[in-house]
Design a protein around this motif. Structure first.
Motif, PDB file in Angstrom:
ATOM      1  N   LEU A  20       0.828  -1.206   0.000  1.00  0.00           N
ATOM      2  CA  LEU A  20       0.000   0.000   0.000  1.00  0.00           C
ATOM      3  C   LEU A  20       0.860   1.253   0.000  1.00  0.00           C
ATOM      4  O   LEU A  20       0.573   2.215  -0.730  1.00  0.00           O
ATOM      5  CB  LEU A  20      -0.931  -0.005   1.216  1.00  0.00           C
ATOM      6  N   SER A  21       1.936   1.259   0.772  1.00  0.00           N
ATOM      7  CA  SER A  21       2.796   2.441   0.808  1.00  0.00           C
ATOM      8  C   SER A  21       3.496   2.662  -0.531  1.00  0.00           C
ATOM      9  O   SER A  21       3.657   3.800  -0.966  1.00  0.00           O
ATOM     10  CB  SER A  21       3.818   2.324   1.937  1.00  0.00           C
ATOM     11  N   ALA A  22       3.895   1.597  -1.218  1.00  0.00           N
ATOM     12  CA  ALA A  22       4.515   1.743  -2.534  1.00  0.00           C
ATOM     13  C   ALA A  22       3.509   2.278  -3.543  1.00  0.00           C
ATOM     14  O   ALA A  22       3.843   3.118  -4.385  1.00  0.00           O
ATOM     15  CB  ALA A  22       5.079   0.410  -3.001  1.00  0.00           C
ATOM     16  N   ARG A  26       3.802   5.892  -5.482  1.00  0.00           N
ATOM     17  CA  ARG A  26       3.736   5.974  -6.937  1.00  0.00           C
ATOM     18  C   ARG A  26       2.694   6.998  -7.368  1.00  0.00           C
ATOM     19  O   ARG A  26       2.951   7.843  -8.220  1.00  0.00           O
ATOM     20  CB  ARG A  26       3.397   4.599  -7.520  1.00  0.00           C
ATOM     21  N   ARG A  27       1.507   6.947  -6.734  1.00  0.00           N
ATOM     22  CA  ARG A  27       0.453   7.892  -7.093  1.00  0.00           C
ATOM     23  C   ARG A  27       0.817   9.322  -6.719  1.00  0.00           C
ATOM     24  O   ARG A  27       0.495  10.260  -7.445  1.00  0.00           O
ATOM     25  CB  ARG A  27      -0.862   7.485  -6.440  1.00  0.00           C
ATOM     26  N   LEU A  32       2.340  14.796  -8.406  1.00  0.00           N
ATOM     27  CA  LEU A  32       3.232  15.954  -8.344  1.00  0.00           C
ATOM     28  C   LEU A  32       3.804  16.312  -9.710  1.00  0.00           C
ATOM     29  O   LEU A  32       3.946  17.494 -10.044  1.00  0.00           O
ATOM     30  CB  LEU A  32       4.350  15.696  -7.338  1.00  0.00           C
ATOM     31  N   ILE A  33       4.108  15.309 -10.524  1.00  0.00           N
ATOM     32  CA  ILE A  33       4.599  15.585 -11.879  1.00  0.00           C
ATOM     33  C   ILE A  33       3.510  16.272 -12.694  1.00  0.00           C
ATOM     34  O   ILE A  33       3.772  17.263 -13.396  1.00  0.00           O
ATOM     35  CB  ILE A  33       5.072  14.272 -12.545  1.00  0.00           C
ATOM     36  N   GLN A  34       2.277  15.772 -12.611  1.00  0.00           N
ATOM     37  CA  GLN A  34       1.186  16.377 -13.377  1.00  0.00           C
ATOM     38  C   GLN A  34       0.899  17.803 -12.908  1.00  0.00           C
ATOM     39  O   GLN A  34       0.637  18.687 -13.730  1.00  0.00           O
ATOM     40  CB  GLN A  34      -0.072  15.521 -13.280  1.00  0.00           C
ATOM     41  N   GLU A  75      -6.926   6.702  -8.049  1.00  0.00           N
ATOM     42  CA  GLU A  75      -7.006   5.379  -8.651  1.00  0.00           C
ATOM     43  C   GLU A  75      -6.312   4.377  -7.745  1.00  0.00           C
ATOM     44  O   GLU A  75      -5.214   4.602  -7.270  1.00  0.00           O
ATOM     45  CB  GLU A  75      -6.326   5.396 -10.019  1.00  0.00           C
ATOM     46  N   ARG A  76      -6.981   3.277  -7.533  1.00  0.00           N
ATOM     47  CA  ARG A  76      -6.342   2.208  -6.760  1.00  0.00           C
ATOM     48  C   ARG A  76      -5.350   1.486  -7.635  1.00  0.00           C
ATOM     49  O   ARG A  76      -5.330   1.651  -8.837  1.00  0.00           O
ATOM     50  CB  ARG A  76      -7.398   1.230  -6.280  1.00  0.00           C
TER      51      ARG A  76
END
Length: 104
Positions: A20-22, A26-27, A32-34, A75-76
């Protein structure tokens, strides 16, 4: 001798879902990039003197990227199973008989 041995499912480590933390990390990075791209679009639309079609493209990016970023952040994981909801048995009353209140 073969009859007593059942075929067992073999689970590999590579088949495991990410933690879950990974998944959250990732999300967060993608979000942040978007949002960084959105900030650049906003700056380019206001500061840089470009023709109107390009300026409209930058404005559209500044307007629609937050929506896309939030949808992606919520998104999950792709491999996550859908949430399960336990529904009561069809013959179950609203309050089970052994849990009735006094005076009912």
């Amino acid at each position: 001798m073969r009859g007593w041995r059942r075929s067992k499912d073999v689970h590999r480590v590579t088949d495991a879902r990410p933690s879950l933390s990974a998944d959250i990390n990732r999300r967060e990075k993608i979000y942040l990039i978007q949002m960084g791209i959105r900030t650049i679009c906003l700056i380019l639309a206001v500061v840089v003197p470009v023709p109107w079609p390009y300026r409209l493209l930058f404005i559209a990016g500044a307007i629609f990227l937050p929506y896309i970023a939030v949808i992606g952040a919520n998104e999950r994981g792709r491999d996550a199973p859908p949430p399960t909801f336990s529904s009561p048995a069809p013959d179950q009353d609203e309050i089970p008989h052994h849990r009735r209140e006094i005076g009912s």
